[in-house]
Design a protein around this motif. Structure first.
Motif, PDB file in Angstrom:
ATOM      1  N   UNK A 177       7.626  12.385 -60.608  1.00 52.62           N
ATOM      2  CA  UNK A 177       6.978  13.293 -61.391  1.00 52.62           C
ATOM      3  C   UNK A 177       7.085  14.889 -60.866  1.00 52.62           C
ATOM      4  N   UNK A 178       7.255  14.961 -59.543  1.00 53.10           N
ATOM      5  CA  UNK A 178       7.398  16.353 -59.097  1.00 53.10           C
ATOM      6  C   UNK A 178       8.498  16.696 -58.053  1.00 53.10           C
ATOM      7  N   UNK A 179       9.033  17.959 -58.145  1.00 54.85           N
ATOM      8  CA  UNK A 179      10.015  18.142 -56.956  1.00 54.85           C
ATOM      9  C   UNK A 179       9.797  18.103 -55.518  1.00 54.85           C
ATOM     10  N   UNK A 180       8.551  18.201 -55.421  1.00 56.09           N
ATOM     11  CA  UNK A 180       7.890  18.181 -53.919  1.00 56.09           C
ATOM     12  C   UNK A 180       8.216  16.541 -53.830  1.00 56.09           C
ATOM     13  N   UNK A 181       7.742  15.961 -54.555  1.00 53.90           N
ATOM     14  CA  UNK A 181       7.783  14.156 -54.465  1.00 53.90           C
ATOM     15  C   UNK A 181       9.196  13.766 -54.386  1.00 53.90           C
ATOM     16  N   UNK A 182      10.050  14.198 -55.166  1.00 49.10           N
ATOM     17  CA  UNK A 182      11.556  13.645 -55.166  1.00 49.10           C
ATOM     18  C   UNK A 182      12.341  14.296 -54.216  1.00 49.10           C
ATOM     19  N   UNK A 183      11.851  15.231 -53.796  1.00 50.70           N
ATOM     20  CA  UNK A 183      12.488  15.761 -52.416  1.00 50.70           C
ATOM     21  C   UNK A 183      12.320  15.151 -51.173  1.00 50.70           C
ATOM     22  N   UNK A 184      10.790  14.889 -51.015  1.00 50.35           N
ATOM     23  CA  UNK A 184      10.245  13.830 -49.989  1.00 50.35           C
ATOM     24  C   UNK A 184      11.049  12.489 -50.192  1.00 50.35           C
ATOM     25  N   UNK A 185      11.011  11.931 -51.072  1.00 46.11           N
ATOM     26  CA  UNK A 185      11.796  10.474 -51.484  1.00 46.11           C
ATOM     27  C   UNK A 185      13.226  10.549 -50.849  1.00 46.11           C
ATOM     28  N   UNK A 186      14.168  11.680 -51.419  1.00 40.94           N
ATOM     29  CA  UNK A 186      15.451  11.636 -50.864  1.00 40.94           C
ATOM     30  C   UNK A 186      15.500  12.039 -49.543  1.00 40.94           C
ATOM     31  N   UNK A 187      14.463  12.823 -48.949  1.00 40.71           N
ATOM     32  CA  UNK A 187      14.638  12.968 -47.495  1.00 40.71           C
ATOM     33  C   UNK A 187      14.173  11.651 -46.854  1.00 40.71           C
ATOM     34  N   UNK A 188      13.394  10.945 -47.018  1.00 45.15           N
ATOM     35  CA  UNK A 188      12.828   9.845 -46.440  1.00 45.15           C
ATOM     36  C   UNK A 188      13.943   8.523 -46.416  1.00 45.15           C
ATOM     37  N   UNK A 189      14.335   8.351 -47.685  1.00 45.15           N
ATOM     38  CA  UNK A 189      15.296   7.550 -47.855  1.00 45.15           C
ATOM     39  C   UNK A 189      16.609   7.736 -47.404  1.00 45.15           C
ATOM     40  N   UNK A 190      17.331   9.107 -47.302  1.00 47.40           N
ATOM     41  CA  UNK A 190      18.365   9.476 -46.469  1.00 47.40           C
ATOM     42  C   UNK A 190      18.033   9.169 -45.022  1.00 47.40           C
ATOM     43  N   UNK A 191      16.985   9.498 -44.495  1.00 50.13           N
ATOM     44  CA  UNK A 191      16.869   9.276 -43.038  1.00 50.13           C
ATOM     45  C   UNK A 191      16.782   7.524 -42.910  1.00 50.13           C
TER      46      UNK A 191
END
Ligand code: ADP
Ligand code: MG
Length: 733
Positions: A319-333
């Motif tokens: 729902x938000x850019x902050x959350x999308x970015x966080x998901x991308x970061x943690x999934x990539x990690x």
């Protein structure tokens, strides 16, 4: 006169009344008027409840004139007429300026409608509208129950009552109304016919009539909704999808090997359920409910990995850019080199993880879209930007929607439509959903629940800080926060507004939430309330005062995406002690070292929103603390609501509290988005059995190939709801 449900009201009531009804109440046809049910029924003896009325309420009361006095006003020209009305138990004052009231004689009964005001601590109506019950009126007024309709300034309750009577006389009864419900269904559930129910709801002779009528009319609402949902489920079941079975030795196994923890039993069970459904060629439609912090992301990631292993792509909508970015970061990690297939240090057996949000620069967006289109991006994470035209997938196999309550069915469908064949769909929500809501709002989805939190969590303790009753507690709150920071931990301070601008109550980034603060039920009219506290002002005040010396940063929806991202990174890296933010931190933000949250003006937030918010400080091994700061006194409804939130961390219990404080319409958004609401009587709190029964009947009605062919009345109701909702899925199916 030949009257049907579609007859224009002007033909029955005359142009003038019809125009007023259309303009102020949106009632245009006979159907509209008949489905405009009384809100309640007045009876003598009721005025005693006047004490319960809130200043600002618009109400209609039935009462007798007791005393009329007129006098010249001292400070300005003209006369003041005070009328005392009562009904044996209680009484109240009506006040009129400069009007003559020959008609208002002592002893007369009437209906009085107006807005409740207060003068010298006595409730009163200033200039109420009234209708005296005289010999000219028909037997209507002799009734024990006088219907009180939802009315407007231009169309009073008694005009509506009279209009129904006119209609009844003109049509010679309600015999012209066809009953959409099949007779055997009515018999099974002991329901009145529709004409009888309409007569009883508008002109009851006693309370029994009202109840039987409501029971029947609720069925109309429930079955129509359930038929729409059953049709949707059935259409979905017939859709050909693509099976995405498990493949050993691929991304999923790599994810499992890389997990820094063991899965909870719930995560494993739900994982098996999803794995099995993904392996079928019938698309999955599943809702995953799980408390805040129950670990839904990893469940979703494992499902996505399975789909990638089977050659498809998976999209995660946040729902938000902050959350999308966080998901991308943690999934990539979590995936490490497996997330960088095609890059120098990437693992060729992996895939590419792509982030696609509205704030990407043109070149980056082009590159992301290209990777989505040629299939090299197996995992695509994004916001609404994913839904846009021009985002084309090579082979979309799974759509995951995170924090569903912020997305509508239309958005889910828009993403689904991007598959060559209907993709599998997993919807995740942290807001626990009572069974009735699951059967209605989410009635087209199967449900799974993650009840258990991963072990080793400290949990969160919550308290209300009532600044009106106990101002010293706020100082203590800031002290507690400082203690936590001194112990090496971090804190959030959440405010309802950004500040520096009056039009900013909503974050650009956090879409308008359906579950925001409830109606201001006890705010005393609202207009004299101060504006909600704002991030920018509170941050400054804290910096100068109680939190001087700590490292503060602000986070809100008016910041650029880069600035937001940088602030989150700094907070995650512990370069910031206290984040003063709007509800952008509500969903999914994951910083386990943050242990304190202070919510300012907590009464401005909804129940489930507060529950979400405090989930941010229940993530680590330390016990979290959530302080709900409010000026509301604990005796008010608002105070009680906050006490309920502080008193339990059981999301299902809170969902019930939430439902009680919200109007049904807010919850049943889908059925209410049309011009007129379909759901007027049905209560999600009280009608669980009825809704379940209607669901079973609806499923049975649609189980044969003939569908509703033998029930044209029901088909018409369903079509009307579908049109009204602009529910495009019926055509799509
Ligand atoms: P939510 O369900 O609220 O979306 P998340 O998926 O964000 O929760 O998970 C919350 C935190 O719990 C994350 O830091 C995640 O890594 C962690 N977590 C998830 N599953 C487990 C587990 N089985 N054991 C320990 N920690 C876990
Ligand atoms: Mg989450």
């Amino acid at each position: 006169m030949a009257v049907t449900l579609d007859t224009d009201l002007a033909r029955v009531l005359g142009a003038k009344t019809a125009k007023a009804m259309a303009e102020s109440l949106d009632l245009r046809t006979v159907r509209d008027l008949l489905r405009h049910y009384p809100r309640r029924y007045a009876r003598r003896g009721e005025i005693a409840r006047l004490d319960d009325l809130q200043v600002g309420d618009r109400v209609t009361v039935l009462a007798q004139v007791r005393k009329v006095t007129s006098r010249r006003m001292r400070n300005r020209p003209g006369t003041l007429t005070e009328v005392t009305v009562g009904d044996g138990a209680g009484q109240m004052q009506l006040v009129f300026f400069n009007r003559r009231f020959g008609k208002l004689e002592e002893g007369a009964w009437g209906l009085f409608a107006g807005t409740v005001g207060e003068y010298r601590r006595t409730k009163q109506f200033a200039h109420p509208d009234f209708h005296l019950i005289s010999g000219d009126d028909d037997e209507d007024w002799a009734r024990a129950l006088i219907p009180i309709y939802p009315a407007s300034k231009d169309v009073s309750s008694w005009v509506i009552q009279k209009s129904v009577k006119l209609l009844l006389d003109a049509a010679g009864g309600f015999g012209f109304v066809d009953d959409p419900l099949p007779e055997d269904l009515r018999a099974r559930h002991g329901l009145l016919s529709l004409p009888a129910a309409l007569l009883d709801i508008h002109r009851p002779t006693g309370q029994d009539d009202v109840e039987r009528a409501q029971d029947r009319l609720k069925w109309d609402e429930a079955i129509t909704l359930q038929l729409v949902l059953a049709a949707r489920r059935r259409a979905a079941a017939l859709e050909p999808g693509t099976a995405r079975p498990r493949r050993p030795g691929g991304l999923l196994d790599a994810v499992d090997a890389a997990l820094p923890f063991t899965l909870t039993d719930g995560q494993r069970d739900v994982g098996e359920e999803l794995a099995a459904e993904l392996s079928r060629d019938q698309p999955m439609h599943r809702l995953l409910q799980g408390e805040v912090g129950s670990g839904k992301t990893v469940v979703a990631l494992r499902a996505m990995a399975q789909v990638v292993d089977a050659g498809g792509q998976a999209a995660l909508l946040a729902p938000t850019e902050v959350l999308a970015a966080q998901h991308a970061r943690s999934i990539s990690a979590m995936l490490g080199p497996l997330a960088r297939a095609g890059e120098l240090d990437g693992d060729p057996s992996g895939t590419k993880v792509v982030l696609l949000t509205g704030s990407l620069k043109a070149a980056a967006r082009r590159a992301a879209r290209a990777a989505v289109a040629d299939g090299s991006a197996g995992i695509v994470i994004g916001t609404h930007a994913l839904l846009q035209q021009g985002v084309d997938f090579a082979d979309l196999g799974l759509v995951v929607v995170d924090e569903q309550h912020r997305f509508g069915v239309e958005q889910r469908d828009a993403l689904r439509a991007k598959g060559n064949r209907p993709p599998h769909v997993l919807v995740m929500t942290a807001t626990p959903i009572p069974r009735t809501v699951a059967m209605t709002v989410y009635g087209d989805l199967e449900t799974s629940v993650l009840r258990q939190l991963p072990s080793g969590r400290g949990g969160v303790a919550s308290s209300v800080v009532p600044v009106s009753d106990k101002p010293a507690w706020l100082d203590r709150a800031w002290e507690r926060l400082r203690e936590e920071v001194a112990a090496g931990r971090q804190a959030y301070v959440v405010c309802p507004r950004i500040g520096d601008d009056d039009t900013d109550t909503d974050d650009a980034d956090a879409p308008d939430d359906a579950d925001g603060a409830p109606a201001e039920e006890d705010a005393g009219g609202g207009s004299d309330r101060r504006p909600p506290l704002a991030v920018l002002e509170v941050a400054e005040a804290l910096h100068q005062g109680p939190l001087a010396g700590l490292r503060l940063a602000v986070l809100h929806g008016r910041m650029t995406p880069e600035a937001k991202e940088a602030t989150m990174q700094a907070f995650a890296a512990r370069e910031v002690d206290v984040l003063v933010a709007t509800t952008v931190v509500e969903v999914g933000v994951d910083v386990p070292n943050a242990t304190v949250m202070v919510v300012m003006d907590a009464d401005r937030f909804g129940v489930s929103q507060l529950h979400q918010l405090r989930g941010r400080v229940a993530r680590g091994k330390h016990r979290g603390l959530c302080l709900l700061v409010t000026e509301a006194r604990d005796t008010t409804a608002t105070g009680q609501r906050l006490a309920a939130v502080a008193g339990t961390s059981d999301g299902f219990e809170l969902a019930r509290v939430d439902l009680e404080t919200r109007r049904e319409g807010d919850v049943l958004g889908a059925a209410q988005s049309g011009r007129r609401s379909t759901v007027k009587l049905l209560s999600l709190l009280e009608d669980e059995e009825l809704i379940a029964a209607a669901r079973a009947e609806a499923t049975a009605l649609l189980a044969t190939d003939r569908g509703l062919a033998d029930h044209p009345g029901l088909a018409a109701e369903v079509a009307a709801l579908a049109t009204d909702e602009r529910a495009t899925y019926l055509e799509k199916a």
